[in-house]
Scaffold this active site. Structure first.
Site, mmCIF file in Angstrom:
data_model
loop_
_atom_site.group_PDB
_atom_site.id
_atom_site.type_symbol
_atom_site.label_atom_id
_atom_site.label_comp_id
_atom_site.label_asym_id
_atom_site.label_seq_id
_atom_site.Cartn_x
_atom_site.Cartn_y
_atom_site.Cartn_z
ATOM 1 N N CYS A 159 37.483 44.676 36.746
ATOM 2 C CA CYS A 159 36.305 44.529 37.604
ATOM 3 C C CYS A 159 36.594 43.564 38.751
ATOM 4 O O CYS A 159 37.703 43.048 38.891
ATOM 5 C CB CYS A 159 35.161 43.986 36.753
ATOM 6 S SG CYS A 159 35.586 42.397 36.036
ATOM 7 N N ASP A 215 40.328 46.237 30.732
ATOM 8 C CA ASP A 215 40.957 45.280 31.643
ATOM 9 C C ASP A 215 42.445 45.198 31.327
ATOM 10 O O ASP A 215 42.820 45.143 30.158
ATOM 11 C CB ASP A 215 40.380 43.867 31.449
ATOM 12 C CG ASP A 215 38.975 43.751 31.990
ATOM 13 O OD1 ASP A 215 38.702 44.331 33.040
ATOM 14 O OD2 ASP A 215 38.168 43.072 31.343
ATOM 15 N N CYS A 227 37.876 37.175 32.266
ATOM 16 C CA CYS A 227 38.836 37.575 33.309
ATOM 17 C C CYS A 227 39.776 36.402 33.633
ATOM 18 O O CYS A 227 40.968 36.605 33.880
ATOM 19 C CB CYS A 227 38.097 38.005 34.577
ATOM 20 S SG CYS A 227 37.079 39.456 34.318
ATOM 21 N N CYS A 271 40.885 48.928 26.660
ATOM 22 C CA CYS A 271 39.843 47.900 26.543
ATOM 23 C C CYS A 271 39.148 47.658 27.871
ATOM 24 O O CYS A 271 38.254 46.833 27.964
ATOM 25 C CB CYS A 271 40.432 46.584 26.065
ATOM 26 S SG CYS A 271 41.224 46.714 24.492
#
Ligand code: FES
Length: 283
Positions: free
Chosen positions: A61, A37, A105, A35
């Site tokens: 990221c 992450d 995140c 996916c």
């Protein structure tokens, strides 16, 4: 492109507490490389229940790295009880904010912490971190995760859901389901639960129906829509067909038909007469 705060840039360029930990007391792992992450959080918790050390490994990221880094800083020195209540908002706030599209995140950080604490308490950590049914197959996001993100972050649109959970950000096939979850959530909010009497079983005269419909729209439906920047206007009533126009954010909203069916029509059927139908008048 994204606007990052200095704190995000600093944690991305100089992340704190990076790497695997030897002999951790607890480990929490979330996300999947498929996916895009993934985050593994390691904790060292002492006999007094204090988190003495926290480290992480992540594949993600700049925001994922910054969120993970600041999370370890946030929880070091906390008791497990204090750490348990750390939310994704606190993670984002500690970074001075994250671009909306990157809020997922911070959610990943919160979930990794929860997974690590479950591990510490000896609870079974399922492969899919939260219960519920998978709604977004592209990113493996469940309805429970989505409902929780809506509730904790007061999400209003499908775009918000994508920003916080990634659901809907792939093929887009789950978007109607996401709209449905938003509408159901709105219906279940306590402030919107009708407190007055249920629909009358007696036959209503036209005047009684008109007064009741107007009352329910004014006192229950309009305030609820206005809270989200929308509005509704009663145009006319023909027999049991109630004609309304949507205003503000509601007009032109992709989920307006769901709002009319699931919120307005259902509420009027419950509170006035079960046979009522809604028709939108587009002016
Ligand atoms: S199923 Fe959700 S984006 Fe594809």
């Amino acid at each position: 492109m994204w606007e990052y705060t200095d704190a995000v840039k600093d944690h991305f360029l100089h992340p704190k507490n990076v790497g695997a930990m030897e002999n951790p007391t607890a480990v929490g792992e979330v996300g999947s490389l498929a996916c895009g992450d993934a985050l593994k959080l390691y904790l060292k918790i002492n006999d007094d229940g204090i988190i003495e050390d926290a480290t992480f490994q992540t594949f993600g990221c700049a925001s994922a790295i910054a969120s993970s880094s600041v999370l370890t800083e946030l929880i070091k020195g906390k008791t497990i009880e204090q750490a348990k209540s750390v939310t994704n908002k606190e993670i984002a706030d500690a970074l001075g904010g994250l671009p909306k599209e990157k809020m997922h995140c911070s959610v990943m950080g919160q979930e990794a912490l929860e997974a690590a604490l479950k591990h510490y308490w000896g609870e079974v950590v399922p492969e899919v971190p939260l219960e519920g049914e998978i709604v977004c197959t592209c990113f493996g996001v469940t309805d429970q995760q989505i409902l929780r993100a809506i509730e904790e972050n007061d999400l209003k649109t499908v775009e918000d859901i994508t920003a916080y959970t990634k659901a809907g950000g792939g093929c887009g096939e789950c978007q109607s389901k996401l709209t449905e979850l938003l509408e159901n959530k709105r219906l279940s909010e306590p402030a919107q639960v009708p407190t007055g009497p249920a629909a009358s079983t007696k036959k209503l005269t036209n005047i009684q129906r008109m007064q009741l419909v107007n009352d329910v729209i004014e006192k229950e439906i309009r305030p609820s829509l206005q809270k989200d920047g929308g509005d509704i206007e009663l145009i006319d009533i023909e027999g049991r067909e109630v004609q309304v126009a949507l205003r503000g954010m509601c007009s032109g909203c992709p989920s307006s038909q769901l709002t009319l069916k699931n919120v307005v029509e259902r509420r009027l059927q419950e509170r006035v007469e079960p046979e009522i139908t809604i028709k939108e008048i587009v002016e």
